[in-house]
Scaffold this motif. Sequence first.
Motif: not given
Length: 185
Positions: A34-36, A163-166, A172-173
């Motif tokens: 799976l992607p990571q 930082d929380a957004g990242l 998610w990405s």
Amino acid sequence: MSRPAPAKRTSPPRASAEEGAWAAKMERLRRRALPQNKLRICDDDQLKQRVEDAEQAARRARFLAEANPDDERSAQQVGEAAAALETARAELDDVSDFLTFLALPRPVLEDLIAEHPPTEQQAEEGSLFNPDTFPPALIAAASFDGMSQDEAAELLATWSAPDAGLLWEAAWSVQQESRVELGKG
């Protein structure tokens, strides 16, 4: 009057080879990782700047060497710049912490989203999930490192907004990442 038994069908050798090739391909498809996605956490701004400077120096050295292919000094500078960049990156890696996130199998992700439905208002605003409860659940579920949902919620609540957004974006990405393409092969 009895009917003769139908002739036994046998696959031509080519079909058998094609079946074997398909079976091998299917096995490779089943074994795909799976992607990571990795999130680097480093508070040493000077070291991050040193890596950025080393990357720029390496690009400049390559550009000059390409513009002057017969210049031995330019070629030597490419090697020196590449070595400096490798050293700076290794130093940055040594002082960084990394969080690794894995893509979830589609049914697992769909179940997780279903467990965190949007409120009526959130749904009216177009949300597919509850943005208050789903992010920590996804971060925990996708965490390769074993982060719990409570730990994810704590980081989302106490880290700065960027930082929380990242952190959220890293988890998610990777769920949206595709490693296949349509088109001619």
